[in-house]
Design a protein around this motif. Structure first.
Motif, mmCIF file in Angstrom:
data_model
loop_
_atom_site.group_PDB
_atom_site.id
_atom_site.type_symbol
_atom_site.label_atom_id
_atom_site.label_comp_id
_atom_site.label_asym_id
_atom_site.label_seq_id
_atom_site.Cartn_x
_atom_site.Cartn_y
_atom_site.Cartn_z
ATOM 1 N N CYS A 92 42.715 34.359 37.632
ATOM 2 C CA CYS A 92 43.655 33.352 38.610
ATOM 3 C C CYS A 92 44.105 34.262 39.831
ATOM 4 C CB CYS A 92 44.713 32.593 38.030
ATOM 5 S SG CYS A 92 44.093 31.472 36.809
ATOM 6 N N GLY A 93 44.490 35.391 39.592
ATOM 7 C CA GLY A 93 44.930 36.336 40.554
ATOM 8 C C GLY A 93 43.771 36.526 41.750
ATOM 9 N N ARG A 94 42.637 36.995 40.800
ATOM 10 C CA ARG A 94 41.691 37.224 41.892
ATOM 11 C C ARG A 94 40.925 36.097 42.844
ATOM 12 N NH1 ARG A 94 40.576 40.104 37.311
ATOM 13 N NH2 ARG A 94 39.112 38.669 36.500
ATOM 14 N N VAL A 95 41.156 34.718 42.194
ATOM 15 C CA VAL A 95 40.546 33.597 42.809
ATOM 16 C C VAL A 95 41.717 33.341 44.035
ATOM 17 C CG1 VAL A 95 40.463 31.088 42.562
ATOM 18 C CG2 VAL A 95 39.447 32.679 40.833
ATOM 19 N N LEU A 96 42.980 33.465 43.664
ATOM 20 C CA LEU A 96 43.934 33.262 44.665
ATOM 21 C C LEU A 96 43.589 34.383 45.875
ATOM 22 C CD1 LEU A 96 47.039 32.520 42.624
ATOM 23 C CD2 LEU A 96 45.821 30.711 43.812
ATOM 24 N N ALA A 97 43.489 35.494 45.694
ATOM 25 C CA ALA A 97 43.153 36.630 46.572
ATOM 26 C C ALA A 97 41.877 36.211 47.469
ATOM 27 C CB ALA A 97 42.800 37.751 46.045
ATOM 28 N N ASN A 98 41.011 35.725 46.625
ATOM 29 C CA ASN A 98 39.628 35.089 47.385
ATOM 30 C C ASN A 98 40.109 33.973 48.348
ATOM 31 O OD1 ASN A 98 38.285 36.962 46.396
ATOM 32 N ND2 ASN A 98 37.374 35.923 44.779
ATOM 33 N N VAL A 99 40.978 33.134 47.658
ATOM 34 C CA VAL A 99 41.207 31.915 48.516
ATOM 35 C C VAL A 99 42.018 32.359 49.731
ATOM 36 C CG1 VAL A 99 42.611 29.557 48.574
ATOM 37 C CG2 VAL A 99 41.081 30.353 46.562
ATOM 38 N N SER A 100 43.023 33.234 49.601
ATOM 39 C CA SER A 100 43.962 33.652 50.643
ATOM 40 C C SER A 100 42.951 34.388 51.740
ATOM 41 C CB SER A 100 44.746 34.663 50.068
ATOM 42 O OG SER A 100 45.733 35.222 51.049
ATOM 43 N N THR A 101 42.036 35.009 51.082
ATOM 44 C CA THR A 101 41.198 35.727 52.292
ATOM 45 C C THR A 101 40.125 34.817 53.125
ATOM 46 O OG1 THR A 101 40.981 37.704 50.876
ATOM 47 C CG2 THR A 101 39.075 37.669 52.402
#
Length: 118
Positions: A92-101
């Protein structure tokens, strides 16, 4: 005849003295045998108690081991659950980081497009 009588009396006295010695020895041996029998009974009682105590200890030990084995299995299952939960949170953290990017890139692109259109 008196000599023979004296010899027989001496022989009887000797046999009687030997008989008394043997009787005394028999009584001592019987007393010792009684002590040995008593000691044997005591030892048998102590052995029975020790065996019973050992049986009780082994039963308790088996119960404790079984309980601990169940707890180990439960803790292992919980650890696996926590590992899976940690992996999910990481994903989830990686997904959120990708979404943020992606959001930042989209906002940058939208800002650039707005400046280029203005």
């Amino acid at each position: 005849r008196d000599i023979k009588s004296a010899e027989l009396t001496a022989a009887v006295n000797a046999v009687d003295a030997e008989h008394q010695i043997l009787d005394t020895r028999r009584e001592a041996l019987e007393a010792e045998l009684m002590k040995v029998r008593d000691n044997t009974k005591d030892a048998a009682s102590r052995l029975a108690l020790a065996n019973e105590e050992r049986r009780g200890f082994e039963e308790s030990n088996a119960t404790i081991r079984a309980t601990l084995e169940v707890k180990v299995r439960e803790l292992s299952a919980r650890a696996a659950e926590y590992d899976a939960e940690g992996a999910a949170v990481g994903a989830c953290g990686r997904v959120l980081a990708n979404v943020s990017t992606l959001r930042a890139a989209a906002l940058t692109a939208a800002g650039a497009a707005a400046e280029g259109a203005a």
